[in-house]
Each structure stands twice: as structure tokens, then as C-alpha cells.
Design an enzyme around this catalytic site. Structure first.
Site, short mmCIF file in Angstrom:
data_model
loop_
_atom_site.label_atom_id
_atom_site.label_comp_id
_atom_site.label_asym_id
_atom_site.label_seq_id
_atom_site.Cartn_x
_atom_site.Cartn_y
_atom_site.Cartn_z
N GLU A 1 -19.37 49.37 51.60
CA GLU A 1 -18.39 48.34 51.97
C GLU A 1 -17.89 48.42 53.42
OE1 GLU A 1 -17.28 45.74 50.15
OE2 GLU A 1 -18.69 46.25 48.57
N SER B 1 14.20 38.55 -7.02
CA SER B 1 14.50 39.72 -7.86
C SER B 1 14.43 41.04 -7.11
CB SER B 1 13.55 39.76 -9.05
OG SER B 1 13.72 38.62 -9.84
#
Lengths: 158, 795
Positions: free
Chosen positions: B212, B492
Site C-alpha cells: 500500500e 390460573s
């Protein structure tokens, strides 16, 4: 004849008593590799632990525990000796995840909380341990828990 | 003539004077113009200089501010529970292999480095990676784990190269690193693992610079040679092929700017690059680059930096990258999407080999190594051990708990490490079974049941830790989390609280107390009546408390609840851990009040823990980005229910499963696995609930429709079905209730209200708190009375 039988019986009784005084088994123990956290199993000829309820927290650990639990108890003891109570607690909590109904783990955790001054938390841990005490062979541990509760009660009244 | 000459001369003079006058004017004008222009240019130049200076100063401030200060907002990482291996742990070899695959361990023939495993029949050899936990560092270990009958038989540490170990060592406990299950991300949705330059593996820096920016250590931020080379190359190609950007410029572009291609941006980039080089060392810039460079896209999140890319592509840590891996990652810098090795493996291979050719040409690797590396496969793991938001419902719970102690911005930006109790294996089971069951139910009910939704909460009852949570049938959808937010009437499910309230009043109630299951009318505040009915529209007369709970009789529950007082039942719920306020209306006794599944889990958690309340929690510890401990959520327990009452209610809830509304559980579970639980069904069956537990797991399941529409599902037909399928796969331990000291099992005649004998008609064996045990005996039971008396002499 009767005297002979009596003498034999006494001898047998004495033999039995002597046998009970010996260390019955070569038990496994866990040692920590000094350079790392590796926990290794190896045989031990050390006598089984002292059952004096008033001794320091990490005594009175019977060796026939789950080796992983025993390993973590030893790790907790090391941390406690180094003054690192929180890491000792973490090790005991890891052990509780493996064996959540182990009375001595609650007792040890209660002792650490007591040392940190967290009386109410310690008391609740003791109650949890007592609620799990069911078997006759857990009576020693039950007594230790009750002793801790007495100490907490005494400290709370100061 | 003279006059004429005079006239001409005068005329000449006048012309000359006029010309002179004109030329003087022009020159004065020119002079003024010159002055004006010069002054204007000077003013413009000064203004431009001032503006440029201000711009440069402002740019300089931006460059230094971001670079010096907190350079990145780091996301928080959320971890699952670590798998702890020990002898006799209930775990199969397949389950361990699945866990290792989720952690991106590579399966190999022979294990040589961390992150690998090999399987030989019923044994797995693995080389763990090591991990820094809250309580210390777990070392990287090579271990052999052998299995027998779905349990770990033994674990041994294996000798490997570089150690002086002569033989295997048996191990008591090994802790594998936890799985990253998600994170909380900054707004920019970038993710990274910070690395230091000195951690970089061999050749990474050389390779990066070779590919690079060869002149990185020589230039001052811009490379004239690089620009010129790129220019010539592009002219030759007739298109933009090469960029002449240095690493510094690339960093500036990623760190400060965007991808816009314009002259202004290029100029700004150049200025910033120069300023960066002016203020900072080359090493600092390089290190920042290593952490900033964009290398992959994972869904909505960008993978930035070599640290995270190493984990994402190879399941490796940054320091352990080998040469081909380095070459691939460096090659990706040019175009992470174009060279994506998972989508375009051939392209990625060519690009990697191109990089290998370059570093070989530079002499960084020798001929033999070069050839070998070129032939090596890409080595990219199929599934990165790295899941963004894989378990959205659970992460939602984690975040809500975090917010109690941390600010929102800190959660998203400080790089916290959050250790939870989520068990990926159990989570998978819960998700699969919920989805499968919902499909099955819809198919079997056809048009009468569509758009069914569900939620599941699973905890370890002895610790209160949440091990799994599912918020809906679309398990990956981070939308509405029904486990936390679907507040629905519980039906319940409230009844255990009613009967527990009763059982704590020993003198008045026991499991054998007879209560009336007959119609009743309760006046309401609106002036009419509330008349509850039973599910089967039948009243059952005098029933024992145990039977009333086991068969979930509404009328009996309403009666006893009203006798005790609705406020007392609510107070019991609060002791069990409920924080939400419920209205103290009679209808609350039949579950008209709404709760979320996690709230139901908190209530039943206390029952499962035999009367000890523990706050439901998902987080164990939190560390900061540097690995320092921040906070811990320790084991905490509080006894809130009398031990005898806790035992009795659990006994009754086990009866629900053996003989009551929950007995269908044994279609899936073996009969010897005792479990306890309660079904819940609301009006028109809009909600189907089940809450139940074994010794080691508590599960709450809700099914219903988001539009609150009716369904054909009772608690038993719907939620319980899901629950039992989950628990079947969990292979639970049977519930073992520890009898309180003041509870005794007796033979009892409920109708007579007296103690009875084992051989007497109508006698049932039932546990009772000692103060509830009557003194009177039936005539049939007199023989047992004598036996009991004799036994008491020996106790």
C-alpha cells in the site's frame, strides 16, 4: 469356654475400633499448578479434614466432593488467602452452578460475606444452606451453619 | 501670415496643451487603476491568507482533537456463559463439538495450535484459546475430553511441543472461552478489536507497506512519486486504475472524511495528511491505521481493523495470524467487498497470491515458503464466532439491566465486556421448539389458529440466572420482545399464590382442607355481580385444597381467595418477586391482571427455589475495554416464604403434573422425572400459559395472538406442549423437594377431618405442617395411632 468367647469378642471389638481410627482411603486432592489456573487431580495420603466447626472457613472440606467443586473451593481459598474476597466469591459461585445444593458452599460463601461485613446477606445464605440440610450425614455442616448464625446474631446486637 | 502663424502656433499650443492635459489624465487614471488593482489584490491575498489560515487552524484542531482524544467509540461486547468442562458433566460429544464450532474452532486431523480440535470417536482433543475472565486469566490448554453415556468421563491435559510435560495430567475443571453473542454499537455501526502495533505478527507491517505505501517512513503524508506513478498509470490505461494515496491519506479518508470524489475533498485530505504527519509519529499513525482500515461488512455492521478482521475471517486472534492469512487481509484493503473470500473465493485467492508474490519479490519469504503459501487454502471459517444481535430478546434483557447502572452512551461507546448467563445450547433448543410447535399447532388447527405468537423464558432456579429467552416466533427479529413486554392476563397461574397464602396459615388450612367449589356471586363496584365458573362449567362440591389446585377449579380458588383477602394474595405475589401493581379486585384472583412472561418467571422462580427469592438476572460481570473489572452481580438470596408452606405448595404443584391439568407432560418426559408447574388459560383462550420446573430448570411459556384474538388453546394444549418439548431436550433432573423439619406425612381422612390409617377407606397420605395435624383419629385409624405412639418412644 465362655471366657474364651468373651476374650475373642473383646479382641474383635478392639480391632474394629483401631480400624476406624485409620485413614480409610487414599483420597484424591486437587492441586493448582503454581504458574497458571490449571487444576490437576492427584492422589493424596493426607488425613481427612478436621471437623472442628470453629476453624477457619476453608478447613473441613471432605475430599469426596465433585473434583471440580473441590478445585474451585481450593481456588477460592487461594484468593481468600491473597485477600481477594471478590474473586473467592466468584470461585464459590462457579462451584454453586455445578452443585447448587452443596451446603458447604453456602457456608463458605456466608463466611466470606461475614468477613466483608455483609451480615444480612450472610444470614440469608446460612438459611439457604439450612433449608438444604436434610440428610443425617449433613449434621456437621448444619451445626457449622448454625454457629455462623449465632455469630451474626451476636454481631447484629453489638 | 504672421497672424496665421500665430493662430497656427496657438492652435498647436492649444493642441499640445490639450494632449498634455489628456495624457496626464490618462496617466493619472492608469496610476489610480494600478493602485486600485494592487490594493485589491493585496486585500484579496490577505483575506485569502487569513481564511486559509483559519481553515488550516480549524482542520488542525479537528485532526488533533479526534486523534488525541477518544479515537473510537467502541461497541460493548456481550458474551454467553463460558462452558465449564469437568468429569461427570452431562454433555455429549456432539454438544461439545457444536460449541467448539460456534466458537470457530477449526476441525483438524491433528491439533497443533490454539483454536483447533480433533475428534476421534468419543473423544475430542482441543487446544483452547485462553481468555481473560473477570476473576483471572484462563490459560490456553491442550486437553483431551473423553465421553461415556452422554457424560464427560475424564479430562486430561495433553503434552505439547515446548513443554516439559512427560505425560497426560488429569484435570478437574477446564473453562472454555465464551461466545460473543452480540453487542451494543455506536451510531456509526462500526466494530473493531483494538490492537497495538507491537502485537502485529511478523511480516504484517512489511507486507502492508509493500502493497500500500512503500515510502511510508520517508514521505511527509503525501507521496509525489506515488501521485506521479498513479497519474502515468491511469493515463496509460485510459481510466482511473490506481490511486496515489499514502497510508496517511487513506487513514484521513476513513477517519475523518467520506468517500466523496471531488477536488475539494482531495485538497482537504492532502492538508489533513500533512497535518497528521506534522503532529504525530509514524508508528502512531500506522497503529491507528491498523485499527481503522475497513475490511468487511457483517450485516449492518462494518468490520474495521485487523484485530476484528482476524476473528471475523479466521477465528484467530491478531497476534497469531500466519503469513497466508496476513497476505489475504492485506490484499483485502484494496477492496473488501470485491475480494470477499466468502463470496468470491477465487478472486480472494488470486489477490492473496498476488500479495505473496510481492513479498517474495521483496525477499521477505524464501522460495520454499512462497510456494507452500501459494498452495495453502484460504482458511476462512464458515461461521465467524461473532454474532451481531443473534439473540435479540436476550440482548434486550441484558441492555435493560445494564441501564440500571450505566448511561446509554457508555453502553454503546466504551467497549464494555458484558458476561451473561445465556447458554447457547439451551437457547437453541428453546428457539427451535417454539418455532416448530407454533407451526405444528397452526397446521393442526387450520384456520381457527393463525398468526400465533409465543415467548419463552428459561432460568436456573437455584441461581435466578436467565439461561435462554425467546421473544417471538421470528427469533432473530429485534422487534417486539414478548418475553419482556407482552403484558397479558395470567389466568390460573395466579392460583399457587392464593394457595400459598392459605398454607402459610397452618392453623386454618392444609393441603387436605375441604373448600367449596360451588357457584358464588360477588358484588362489584359497578353494581352487578362477578360469578366465576369452572372451565368445564361444572361445580364439584367440597374438594380438598390439593385437588382444587391440581385441577385448577376457579370457584374454589375464588372462594378461598376472597376469604383470605385479595390484598393478602397480592402481598404474597410481591413477596415472591412481583413488582408490578395489581388491582385488588376479585377478578384478580383468577388472573385478570396482566403480567409479562419474565414477571411470571420471577414469581415461579421463588417457588422453585423453595421459598427463597432471587432476582432474575442475565448479567454476571462487566469489564471495561482494557479488561479491568467494573461491576459484578453476585449471588443474592432472601427467604420470603415459610419453609413448610414452600414445601407444601411445591408438593401440590408436583401433583398438578402427576394427576392434574399438567399431566400431559408425561407424553414427553419419563414418568420418574418429577416436575412441578401450573397451567393458565384466560377467557376465550386468548392466552395459553405454562410455568413449570425441574430441579435444574424453570421454564415459562406463553402463546397467544398479538391482536388478543381468541384461540383454541388451553394452557395444557398450547404452552405446556411447547414446554414439554423443550424440557425433553434439556434432559432435566427430577425435582427433589427437601421436606421442612416441621412437615410430616400422615394418613388423613379429609371428609372426617381426622387422622386415619394406611388401610382405611378414604384415607390419603398427605404432607402437613405439624400445627395443622389434628389430634383426633378415625376409629379405623386407631391401630396406626398405637404404632405411631410406640415409634415416638424411640425418636
Amino acid at each position: 469356654m465362655a471366657y474364651r468367647i468373651f476374650r475373642t469378642a473383646i479382641g474383635l471389638i478392639l480391632l474394629i475400633l483401631i480400624g476406624c481410627a485409620q485413614n480409610p482411603l487414599a483420597l484424591e486432592r486437587v492441586v493448582a499448578d503454581s504458574d497458571s489456573n490449571v487444576l490437576i487431580l492427584e492422589p493424596s495420603n493426607e488425613p481427612s479434614a478436621d471437623s472442628n466447626p470453629s476453624a477457619a472457613p476453608f478447613t473441613a472440606i471432605e475430599s469426596e466432593q465433585n473434583p471440580a467443586v473441590l478445585a474451585l473451593i481450593h481456588q477460592a481459598e487461594r484468593h481468600w488467602q491473597d485477600g481477594n474476597i471478590q474473586h473467592a466469591e466468584v470461585a464459590l459461585e462457579r462451584a454453586l452452578r455445578i452443585n447448587p445444593k452443596d451446603l458447604k458452599l453456602y457456608r463458605l460463601l456466608a463466611e466470606l460475606k461475614l468477613e466483608s461485613g455483609e451480615l444480612q446477606v450472610a444470614a440469608q445464605l446460612v438459611r439457604k444452606g439450612l433449608a438444604l440440610a436434610e440428610k443425617k450425614d449433613q449434621q456437621d455442616e448444619r451445626e457449622r451453619l448454625l454457629l455462623i448464625l449465632e455469630r451474626i446474631s451476636a454481631l447484629s446486637n453489638i | 501670415m504672421a497672424a496665421k502663424k500665430k493662430k497656427t502656433a496657438a492652435k498647436s499650443n492649444r493642441r499640445r496643451t490639450g494632449n498634455t492635459k489628456n495624457s496626464g489624465l490618462i496617466s493619472r487614471l492608469a496610476s489610480r487603476l494600478r493602485f486600485f488593482l494592487t490594493r485589491s489584490v493585496l486585500v484579496l491575498a490577505v483575506t485569502a491568507f487569513v481564511i486559509a489560515s483559519l481553515v488550516v487552524l480549524w482542520t488542525d484542531f479537528q485532526v488533533r482533537h479526534q486523534f488525541d482524544g477518544k479515537r473510537w467509540a467502541l461497541p460493548a461486547k456481550v458474551y454467553s456463559r463460558p462452558l465449564e468442562l469437568y468429569p461427570d458433566l452431562a454433555l455429549t460429544v456432539d454438544e461439545l463439538e457444536t460449541e467448539l464450532q460456534m466458537l470457530s474452532y477449526s476441525k483438524v486431523a491433528r491439533v497443533t495450535k490454539a483454536g483447533e480440535y480433533a475428534r476421534r470417536g468419543n473423544e475430542i482433543q482441543l487446544f483452547s484459546r485462553g481468555f481473560q475472565f473477570w476473576d483471572g486469566t484462563e490459560p490456553s490448554l491442550q486437553v483431551g475430553v473423553s465421553f461415556s453415556q452422554e457424560r464427560i468421563r475424564s479430562i486430561r491435559q495433553l503434552p505439547f511441543a515446548g513443554t516439559d510435560m512427560a505425560a497426560d495430567l488429569p484435570l478437574a475443571l477446564v473453562r472454555i472461552e465464551p461466545l460473543v453473542i452480540g453487542g451494543f454499537y455506536p451510531n456509526h455501526k462500526e466494530d473493531r478489536i483494538l490492537v497495538r502495533l507491537e502485537q502485529a505478527p511478523d511480516l504484517l507491517v512489511e507486507t502492508l507497506l509493500t502493497v500500500e505505501d512503500r515510502g511510508f517512513f520517508q514521505h511527509f503524508g503525501l507521496s509525489i512519486r506515488g501521485i506521479a506513478r498513479a497519474f502515468l498509470s491511469n493515463v496509460k490505461a485510459g481510466k482511473i486504475e490506481q490511486g496515489g494515496s499514502t497510508l496517511t491519506q487513506q487513514l484521513v479518508k476513513n477517519f475523518y472524511l467520506n468517500n466523496e470524489r471531488s477536488i475539494t475533498r482531495k485538497i482537504k485530505e492532502a492538508v489533513m495528511a500533512l497535518l497528521l504527519e506534522f503532529h504525530y509519529q509514524k508508528e502512531e499513525i500506522l497503529e491507528t491505521y491498523l485499527n481503522e482500515v475497513y475490511l468487511a461488512q457483517a450485516g449492518n455492521y462494518g468490520v474495521h481493523g485487523f484485530g476484528l478482521a482476524s476473528a471475523y475471517y479466521f477465528g484467530e486472534s491478531f497476534e497469531h495470524l500466519n503469513v497466508p492469512q496476513v497476505a489475504l487481509l492485506v490484499g483485502l484493503v484494496k477492496g473488501p467487498s470485491y475480494y470477499d473470500p466468502r463470496k468470491y473465493p477465487q478472486r480472494a485467492l488470486q489477490r492473496r497470491n498476488q500479495v505473496l508474490d510481492l513479498i517474495h519479490a521483496e525477499g521477505f519469504i524464501d522460495e520454499i515458503a512462497w510456494q507452500r503459501y501459494r498452495r495453502a487454502p484460504l482458511g476462512v471459517v464458515e461461521n465467524p464466532a461473532y454474532f451481531h444481535y443473534r439473540y435479540p430478546a436476550y440482548l434486550d434483557l441484558v441492555k435493560r439491566q445494564l441501564k440500571q447502572n450505566y448511561r446509554e452512551q457508555d453502553i454503546h461507546n466504551q467497549g464494555l465486556k458484558i458476561f451473561t448467563s445465556l447458554d447457547p445450547r439451551i437457547q437453541r433448543i428453546a428457539e427451535n421448539q417454539l418455532q416448530y410447535s407454533l407451526q405444528q399447532l397452526e397446521q393442526s388447527h387450520g384456520e381457527s389458529l393463525q398468526d400465533l405468537q409465543g415467548a419463552v423464558v428459561l432460568t436456573a432456579p437455584q441461581s435466578g440466572e436467565v439461561v435462554a429467552m425467546v421473544g417471538g416466533r421470528n427469533v432473530r427479529n429485534p422487534g417486539f420482545n414478548r418475553a419482556l413486554d407482552a403484558v397479558r392476563p395470567i389466568g390460573s397461574l395466579i392460583k399457587p399464590a392464593i394457595y400459598l397464602t392459605a398454607l402459610e396459615r397452618y392453623g386454618d388450612y392444609s393441603l387436605a382442607s375441604l373448600i367449596s367449589d360451588e357457584p358464588l356471586q360477588v358484588p362489584t363496584m359497578e353494581g352487578d355481580f362477578w360469578s366465576p365458573s369452572n372451565f368445564d362449567n361444572t361445580s364439584h362440591g367440597q374438594v380438598t385444597l390439593l385437588e382444587a389446585l391440581s385441577r385448577s377449579y376457579n370457584q374454589a380458588a375464588a372462594r378461598i381467595g376472597l376469604d383470605l383477602g385479595v390484598d393478602q394474595v397480592i402481598e404474597t405475589l410481591q413477596r415472591l418477586g412481583l413488582r408490578r401493581e395489581l388491582p385488588a379486585y376479585p377478578a384478580t384472583l383468577l388472573g385478570a391482571g396482566g403480567l409479562a412472561p419474565v414477571e411470571v418467571a420471577q414469581i415461579f422462580q421463588t417457588l422453585a427455589n423453595q421459598g427463597f427469592q432471587q432476582p432474575i438476572r442475565a448479567i454476571r460481570e462487566v469489564m471495561d475495554a482494557q479488561g479491568n473489572s467494573l461491576s459484578r452481580y453476585p449471588y443474592s438470596v432472601k427467604q420470603v416464604v415459610d419453609p413448610a408452606a414452600a414445601y407444601l405448595i411445591n408438593y401440590a404443584l408436583a401433583e398438578v403434573m402427576q394427576a392434574g391439568t399438567g399431566k400431559s407432560v408425561y407424553y414427553s418426559l419419563p414418568k420418574q422425572i418429577t416436575v412441578a408447574g401450573k397451567t393458565g388459560t384466560t377467557n376465550d383462550m386468548r392466552d395459553s400459559w405454562f410455568a413449570g420446573y425441574s430441579d435444574d430448570f424453570l421454564g415459562v411459556v406463553w402463546l397467544g395472538r398479538d391482536d388478543n384474538g381468541a384461540t383454541p388453546l388451553t394452557g395444557s394444549a398450547g404452552a405446556l406442549r411447547v414446554w414439554r418439548k423443550i424440557f425433553r431436550q434439556l434432559d432435566p433432573q427430577a425435582l427433589s423437594l427437601i421436606k421442612a423439619d416441621d412437615v410430616e406425612f400422615i394418613w388423613y381422612d379429609a371428609e372426617a377431618g381426622k387422622r386415619s390409617g394406611v388401610l382405611c377407606d378414604g384415607a390419603i397420605k398427605i404432607p402437613m405442617q405439624k400445627h395443622s395435624i389434628p389430634d383426633e383419629w378415625t376409629s379405623c385409624g386407631q391401630g396406626d395411632r398405637v404404632i405411631n405412639k410406640v415409634k415416638s418412644w424411640f425418636n
